[in-house]
Write a protein that holds these residues in place. Sequence first.
Motif, PDB file in Angstrom:
ATOM      1  N   SER A   1       0.803  -1.234   0.000  1.00 36.38           N
ATOM      2  CA  SER A   1       0.000   0.000   0.000  1.00 36.38           C
ATOM      3  C   SER A   1       0.829   1.274   0.000  1.00 36.38           C
ATOM      4  O   SER A   1       0.330   2.346  -0.351  1.00 36.38           O
ATOM      5  N   ARG A   2       2.109   1.194   0.436  1.00 29.85           N
ATOM      6  CA  ARG A   2       2.973   2.394   0.438  1.00 29.85           C
ATOM      7  C   ARG A   2       4.390   1.911   0.187  1.00 29.85           C
ATOM      8  O   ARG A   2       5.147   1.707   1.112  1.00 29.85           O
ATOM      9  N   ILE A   3       4.704   1.708  -1.090  1.00 30.64           N
ATOM     10  CA  ILE A   3       6.009   1.137  -1.424  1.00 30.64           C
ATOM     11  C   ILE A   3       7.022   2.275  -1.567  1.00 30.64           C
ATOM     12  O   ILE A   3       6.886   3.127  -2.446  1.00 30.64           O
TER      13      ILE A   3
ATOM     14  N   GLY B   1      13.665  -7.795  -1.775  1.00 28.49           N
ATOM     15  CA  GLY B   1      14.895  -7.013  -1.590  1.00 28.49           C
ATOM     16  C   GLY B   1      15.326  -6.975  -0.131  1.00 28.49           C
ATOM     17  O   GLY B   1      16.506  -7.119   0.188  1.00 28.49           O
ATOM     18  N   LYS B   2      14.371  -6.805   0.765  1.00 29.55           N
ATOM     19  CA  LYS B   2      14.710  -6.746   2.197  1.00 29.55           C
ATOM     20  C   LYS B   2      15.318  -8.070   2.646  1.00 29.55           C
ATOM     21  O   LYS B   2      16.283  -8.099   3.403  1.00 29.55           O
ATOM     22  N   LEU B   3      14.725  -9.161   2.176  1.00 36.49           N
ATOM     23  CA  LEU B   3      15.249 -10.468   2.616  1.00 36.49           C
ATOM     24  C   LEU B   3      16.600 -10.782   1.982  1.00 36.49           C
ATOM     25  O   LEU B   3      17.404 -11.507   2.555  1.00 36.49           O
TER      26      LEU B   3
ATOM     27  N   PHE C   1       6.909  -6.375   9.265  1.00 37.10           N
ATOM     28  CA  PHE C   1       5.919  -5.672   8.445  1.00 37.10           C
ATOM     29  C   PHE C   1       6.616  -4.552   7.690  1.00 37.10           C
ATOM     30  O   PHE C   1       7.364  -3.789   8.285  1.00 37.10           O
ATOM     31  N   GLU C   2       6.343  -4.452   6.399  1.00 39.14           N
ATOM     32  CA  GLU C   2       7.076  -3.516   5.554  1.00 39.14           C
ATOM     33  C   GLU C   2       6.134  -2.755   4.643  1.00 39.14           C
ATOM     34  O   GLU C   2       5.297  -3.354   3.958  1.00 39.14           O
ATOM     35  N   ASP C   3       6.283  -1.460   4.610  1.00 43.40           N
ATOM     36  CA  ASP C   3       5.597  -0.597   3.653  1.00 43.40           C
ATOM     37  C   ASP C   3       4.075  -0.782   3.634  1.00 43.40           C
ATOM     38  O   ASP C   3       3.450  -0.904   2.573  1.00 43.40           O
ATOM     39  N   PHE C   4       3.519  -0.804   4.840  1.00 43.99           N
ATOM     40  CA  PHE C   4       2.061  -0.705   4.998  1.00 43.99           C
ATOM     41  C   PHE C   4       1.745   0.780   5.151  1.00 43.99           C
ATOM     42  O   PHE C   4       2.491   1.496   5.819  1.00 43.99           O
TER      43      PHE C   4
ATOM     44  N   ASP D   1       9.263  -2.337  10.255  1.00 40.92           N
ATOM     45  CA  ASP D   1      10.552  -1.774   9.857  1.00 40.92           C
ATOM     46  C   ASP D   1      10.465  -0.266   9.648  1.00 40.92           C
ATOM     47  O   ASP D   1      11.379   0.478  10.006  1.00 40.92           O
ATOM     48  N   ASP D   2       9.374   0.206   9.054  1.00 41.81           N
ATOM     49  CA  ASP D   2       9.266   1.631   8.723  1.00 41.81           C
ATOM     50  C   ASP D   2       9.100   2.485   9.974  1.00 41.81           C
ATOM     51  O   ASP D   2       9.652   3.566  10.072  1.00 41.81           O
ATOM     52  N   VAL D   3       8.347   1.949  10.944  1.00 44.71           N
ATOM     53  CA  VAL D   3       8.138   2.699  12.185  1.00 44.71           C
ATOM     54  C   VAL D   3       9.367   2.537  13.083  1.00 44.71           C
ATOM     55  O   VAL D   3       9.979   3.513  13.513  1.00 44.71           O
TER      56      VAL D   3
HETATM   57 MG   LIG Z   1       9.941   0.459   4.062  1.00 49.54          MG
END
Ligand SMILES: [Mg+2]
Length: 633
Positions: free
Chosen positions: A215-217, A233-235, A304-307, A328-330
Amino acid sequence: MLATARAAQRLRAGSSLAAALPAAASALEASPLHPRPYSDAASFPYEPKDFLDISVARSRGVDVLHDPVFNKGTAHPLVERERLGLRGLLPPRVLTMEQQKARALDRYWHGQDYIDPSQIESGGVTHEHTRKWLYLQELQDRNETLFYRLLCEHFVEMAPIIYTPTVGWACMNYHKLYRRPRGMYFSANDRGEMASMVWNWPHKNVDAIVVTDGSRILGLGDLGTNGLGIPVGKLDLYVGAGGFNPGRVLPCVIDVGTNNELLRSEPWYMGLKQPRLRGDAYYEIVDEFVQAVMGRWPRAVLQFEDFNIEHAAPLLERYRYSHCVFNDDVQGTAATAVGGLYGAMAVAGKPASALADQRFVVLGAGSAGMGVVAMIAQSMVKQGLSPEEAASRFYVLDHHGLITQKREGLEAHVRPFARRDEQSQEKEAFVDVVRRVRPTALIGLAGAGRLFTPEALQLMAQYNERPIIMPMSNPTSKMECTHEEAQKYCEGRAIFASGSPQPDVEVDGKQCAASQANNMYIFPGLAMGAFLARGNIVTDGMLMAAAESLSYMITPEELAAGRVYPNMHKIREISLNVALETMKAAAEEGHLHNDVAIRELAKGDEYLRRYIQKHMYWPGYTNLQPPPPGYSD
Ligand SMILES: [Mg+2]
Ligand SMILES: NC(=O)C1=CN([C@@H]2O[C@H](COP(=O)(O)OP(=O)(O)OC[C@H]3O[C@@H](n4cnc5c(N)ncnc54)[C@H](O)[C@@H]3O)[C@@H](O)[C@H]2O)C=CC1
Ligand SMILES: CC(=O)C(=O)O
């Protein structure tokens, strides 16, 4: 003969209307984006037959997809996916052979040229980057050991290819670049099936899962199921930087639809072509996903990534006390920013406690922005400020303007940082806030491009001997300023760290160093530490310990050059240290439940470090043997 013409011919020949119309419709939908150079499609003296005969597949599950004789890629129909154990291993939308043909011909005729050149960012992603991304992808599909060996040994060069900024381009074009599946797809159409779908994953053990809902890449918005490129990519960094075993990591996307209408109109888009689910229907899907993956792999770390902001914090709160989960983002970004700010204090020749004296203007009050603000404030409190004093050091702006107490509907985590003073007005422009407040640091997490204007940067240089400039948005096109701009307008005195990589620059004969303030400094080591701790939790204390460990690793030479993070070519060592400090913090809080690790830590930090190091995967060839009867990995 074009498929439309063939359909018309069938009509003339008296074939049923029902047989002709779908072919005509799908040919229209799958029309190539560029004209065909010529048309020499063969004609047949018979109707081509698809799916009429029955074949017995040689295998089941992922092996079918790796068998060129039986693999149909995205065209395996749902019943067949169910029958062969493929559910979840392929993108949710089933394409027809007509659509696959159109895509294959387009690639055959045009190579990569069909990708909109405007999506190659100037200065950020070049054709060279995209060529390298494609090559590495192909190598990874062919020989993972070699791929990861190259990544480990050329990390600084390759991270910008497999990760930001190039991965942003790859996600925008994932539906066009698609060759073979990687990871798992869970969609709104899989309701009630996820607990059984996870058993289609071919590996018995999974230590780490990264999931997005697309939803927010990065700062690129809603990319739907294309967002899977980010967990992939993260993994890759989990393996390359953090030492996770590549056979034990699982990239996932949860497809609840997309609100990106352009993507929904793309003929080859592989996700659900429907608006995103919201409310309870959304949470039911995510709950089912979490239960399914945690049910099969209860020890795994789940990132959790890029929600998007609507769901990032609520999902974290929902699961963080019952599973080994972090966002990760928070949280990863916050720990990275704090680590970098301690580095900035050191570069400026100040003690760590000077963090409490800084004043911040922050652009972006989203999941990353508010996570960063909250954790810096937490660090200030550790340095002796009261929570109110700490909060008073921040001026946070979002797309409506400066956040003040007058703003209606403020969320609980934003309210403490809303300005209380009379001078602060919502409509005050960013540059006016900078002029009034005289901040020591600018942080950008708005994902909206070059908002740190020359004027604002010049003011920063006027007020500070060493202004701290952190345009942390990704990818490069969304950064708040470039390194060159920062140093140019700050007369080469800026302490600079950006989300995507930037080159060092020279100003008036002086070398100015750029650092990369990216959560890749934190998440691989944090996840390794949390996984090995076996505490089934990632606490604020563990995150703070991870953040603080970063600045200890900067060498005097790096500090002298102006780097606020240790050089990334040491990423394995950095991640090892982050993992160590994470586990020590877990031990202090009573969350270290791994008996061997407890024993090693009792002997001393070095013993625990060696224990972690022994667990870290290094890509090298092993002696292969045939599997004994009944073996599964
Ligand atoms: Mg991110
Ligand atoms: N460097 C790093 O490690 C990380 C960077 N990021 C980047 O941070 C950016 C934001 O991510 P999230 O916080 O998750 O997004 P978000 O959508 O939750 O928040 C974006 C925020 O920026 C604000 N904003 C948008 N346009 C603005 C404008 N013109 N002026 C002021 N504020 C504006 C919005 O109102 C919102 O508060 C993205 O570009 C992302 O790639 C995110 C995580 C890690
Ligand atoms: C780096 C990262 O996680 C982001 O830009 O979203």
